[in-house]
Design an enzyme around this catalytic site. Structure first.
Site, PDB file in Angstrom:
ATOM      1  N   VAL A   1      11.810  71.278  19.644  1.00  0.00           N
ATOM      2  CA  VAL A   1      12.530  70.072  19.229  1.00  0.00           C
ATOM      3  C   VAL A   1      13.910  70.027  19.887  1.00  0.00           C
ATOM      4  CG1 VAL A   1      13.349  68.711  17.269  1.00  0.00           C
ATOM      5  CG2 VAL A   1      11.242  70.030  17.058  1.00  0.00           C
TER       6      VAL A   1
ATOM      7  N   LYS B   1      19.064  82.386  20.479  1.00  0.00           N
ATOM      8  CA  LYS B   1      18.968  83.827  20.155  1.00  0.00           C
ATOM      9  C   LYS B   1      19.297  84.670  21.377  1.00  0.00           C
ATOM     10  CE  LYS B   1      15.698  84.382  16.366  1.00  0.00           C
ATOM     11  NZ  LYS B   1      14.311  83.972  16.312  1.00  0.00           N
TER      12      LYS B   1
ATOM     13  N   ILE C   1       7.493  59.184  13.587  1.00  0.00           N
ATOM     14  CA  ILE C   1       7.205  58.014  12.733  1.00  0.00           C
ATOM     15  C   ILE C   1       8.409  57.757  11.813  1.00  0.00           C
ATOM     16  CG2 ILE C   1       5.667  57.099  10.953  1.00  0.00           C
ATOM     17  CD1 ILE C   1       3.496  58.991  11.986  1.00  0.00           C
TER      18      ILE C   1
ATOM     19  N   GLU D   1      -0.542  77.468  15.401  1.00  0.00           N
ATOM     20  CA  GLU D   1       0.169  78.705  15.702  1.00  0.00           C
ATOM     21  C   GLU D   1      -0.811  79.880  15.663  1.00  0.00           C
ATOM     22  OE1 GLU D   1       3.926  78.960  14.380  1.00  0.00           O
ATOM     23  OE2 GLU D   1       4.124  76.793  14.181  1.00  0.00           O
TER      24      GLU D   1
ATOM     25  N   ASP E   1       2.305  73.137   5.130  1.00  0.00           N
ATOM     26  CA  ASP E   1       3.123  72.180   5.896  1.00  0.00           C
ATOM     27  C   ASP E   1       3.042  70.756   5.306  1.00  0.00           C
ATOM     28  OD1 ASP E   1       4.343  71.415   8.832  1.00  0.00           O
ATOM     29  OD2 ASP E   1       2.727  70.048   8.295  1.00  0.00           O
TER      30      ASP E   1
ATOM     31  N   LYS F   1       5.909  68.241   3.307  1.00  0.00           N
ATOM     32  CA  LYS F   1       6.158  66.854   3.723  1.00  0.00           C
ATOM     33  C   LYS F   1       5.903  65.886   2.560  1.00  0.00           C
ATOM     34  CE  LYS F   1       5.065  67.897   8.549  1.00  0.00           C
ATOM     35  NZ  LYS F   1       3.952  68.025   9.500  1.00  0.00           N
TER      36      LYS F   1
HETATM   37  N1  HSE Z   1       2.542  71.919  12.312  1.00  0.00           N
HETATM   38  C1  HSE Z   1       2.846  70.563  12.048  1.00  0.00           C
HETATM   39  C2  HSE Z   1       1.606  69.714  12.265  1.00  0.00           C
HETATM   40  C3  HSE Z   1       3.911  69.983  12.904  1.00  0.00           C
HETATM   41  O1  HSE Z   1       0.570  70.233  12.688  1.00  0.00           O
HETATM   42  O2  HSE Z   1       1.664  68.531  12.004  1.00  0.00           O
HETATM   43  C4  HSE Z   1       5.268  70.281  12.416  1.00  0.00           C
HETATM   44  O3  HSE Z   1       5.476  69.730  11.159  1.00  0.00           O
END
Ligand code: HSE
Length: 431
Positions: A14, A45, A136, A190, A201, A205
């Site tokens: 980002v 870092k 969005i 990941e 995640d 949100k």
């Molecule tokens: N890992 C998240 C996704 C993206 O797959 O939408 C970052 O929020």
């Protein structure tokens, strides 16, 4: 032309997007904000790391205090992610009267009240458009454009990785494991995919969206969460036969003054727009009492889409920094909602089980459903004259508590080998 100095915390995906947008769209940003935006220091870092972005080495630092103590820096942009040290850096920045922009869902979902209270106390702005849905404009949408509404529902595909996996399983009929492997090879998932596939995640949100939509402080513990690891190709195939597509949905509804908050795999009618949101795209459906239903669709992650949200927030701060009304909009949430118990959720259910193929089994199971007030819409049996067969039940609209009681009883039957999956069916609007 006025100039504003920015301290950027983090130069990962980002951060790189933010840098590139500020460089690429310099002239437009000047015209639209009235400022020359200058990223003057970047916290990293390792200064000597090879990077896919052309940033002058002299502005890199490994010491956060160099940004904190620099009075020429007015805005701090946090794109490190995680809780610590990010939250600490944001709070210390605001205490130094620096405005903050972040794309950090975990920090906003779990420490949002503290962060927003600090921003209010310090008279600085804290914006976090990039924390949900990447590019969005959903946060600003709820905060500004839809502010005239009582929001009734927010339902979204708010995790791109799981949407990619489910889309691939649907289209190519591959297993969860194969689809996950490809998502990892493509860089969506990941190496440890837990946060996405176990739906942490999207839970963060949904926490942010529901707090905004319902003027509430939603705690993540209020949200019922189920991931997608138990979805099998056979469930996707049954869904298709029944006219549905399986999506991982975040659902927040105001039901009779109680908030229903859940993230789980859901069967969505195949002709609904959400069913056609594929690959790593995100979409959020909002129902307001004035606007009706609307859907926002786009890239929910990635360096440029999320960078777009972050740089948009920088411009919002620059446009509003002389407007005291803007500062005061960070009110403490005032309308506490009751949280609806998961047992009170009402929808249709898909239930797949493996049973022994012998007379009386179907009757026994149906009698358990009947005793628990669960009414059947249809039953499908696949396989014949085998020791075990697959039975799929679709229920009428029913209380989740009744489904759970039925499943507890059904599981005890000697003729039921396993209750393989229970998936909620949402017969959504906007059709
Ligand atoms: N890992 C998240 C996704 C993206 O797959 O939408 C970052 O929020």
């Amino acid at each position: 032309m006025k100039k504003v100095n920015i301290g950027l915390l983090g130069l990962g995906n980002v951060g790189r997007g933010v840098w590139n947008i500020v460089e690429e769209n310099k002239d437009e940003l000047k015209k639209r904000s009235g400022y020359e935006i200058n990223i003057s220091k970047i916290l990293v870092k390792d200064i000597d790391k090879q990077r896919e972005v052309d940033v002058p080495k002299e502005i890199l630092t490994t010491d956060f205090n160099k940004i904190l103590e620099d009075d020429s820096i007015d805005i701090v942009v946090e794109v490190i992610g995680g809780i610590e040290p990010s939250v600490d850096y944001m709070i210390r920045s605001m205490k130094k009267k620096k405005h903050v922009v972040t794309a950090n869902k975990m920090a906003i979902a779990t420490k949002g009240s503290t962060l927003l209270r600090t921003s209010r106390e310090e008279g600085v702005m804290l914006f976090y458009e990039g924390s949900v849905g990447g590019g969005i404009p959903i946060i600003n949408g709820l905060n500004e454009n839809l502010v005239a509404n009582k929001i009734e529902e927010v339902i979204g595909i708010i995790n791109g990785t799981t949407n990619y996996i489910l889309s691939k399983m649907t289209r190519e009929k591959v297993s969860f494991e194969e689809a996950l492997k490809e998502a990892q090879e493509k860089g969506y998932a990941e190496a440890d995919p837990t946060s996405d596939v176990e739906a942490f995640d999207p839970m963060y949100k949904l926490c942010i969206l529901s707090s905004l939509a319902f003027d509430n402080v939603v705690n993540i513990s209020y949200i019922h969460r189920e991931g997608i690891t138990n979805i099998k190709p056979i469930d996707i195939e049954y869904a298709r036969e029944l006219g549905y597509v399986i999506k991982l949905l975040g659902i927040a509804k105001d039901v009779d003054g109680e908030l229903e908050l859940r993230v789980h795999p859901t069967m969505v009618p195949a002709n609904h727009p959400l069913a056609n949101v594929n690959d790593s795209f995100n979409a959020v459906l909002i129902k307001g009492n004035a606007v009706g239903e609307l859907m926002l669709y786009g890239r929910g992650a990635g360096e440029l889409p999320t960078g777009s949200a972050v740089v948009g927030d920088i411009v919002s701060i620059l446009r509003n920094r002389d407007n005291p009304l803007y500062y005061s909009k960070f009110e403490e949430a005032t309308i506490p909602h009751k949280i609806r118990d998961i047992n009170k959720v009402q929808c249709e259910y898909y239930i797949r089980m493996t049973v022994k193929d012998k007379p009386g089994v179907l009757g026994e199971i149906c009698s358990i459903f009947g005793k628990n007030n669960v009414s059947m819409l249809s039953v499908i049996q696949k396989g014949r004259r085998e020791e075990c067969v697959s039975l799929v039940f679709i229920t009428h609209n029913t209380l989740e508590g009744n489904i759970r009681k039925s499943m507890d009883k059904v599981s005890l039957s000697n003729d039921v080998v396993k209750v393989e999956n229970v998936i909620r069916i949402e017969n959504l609007g906007l059709q």
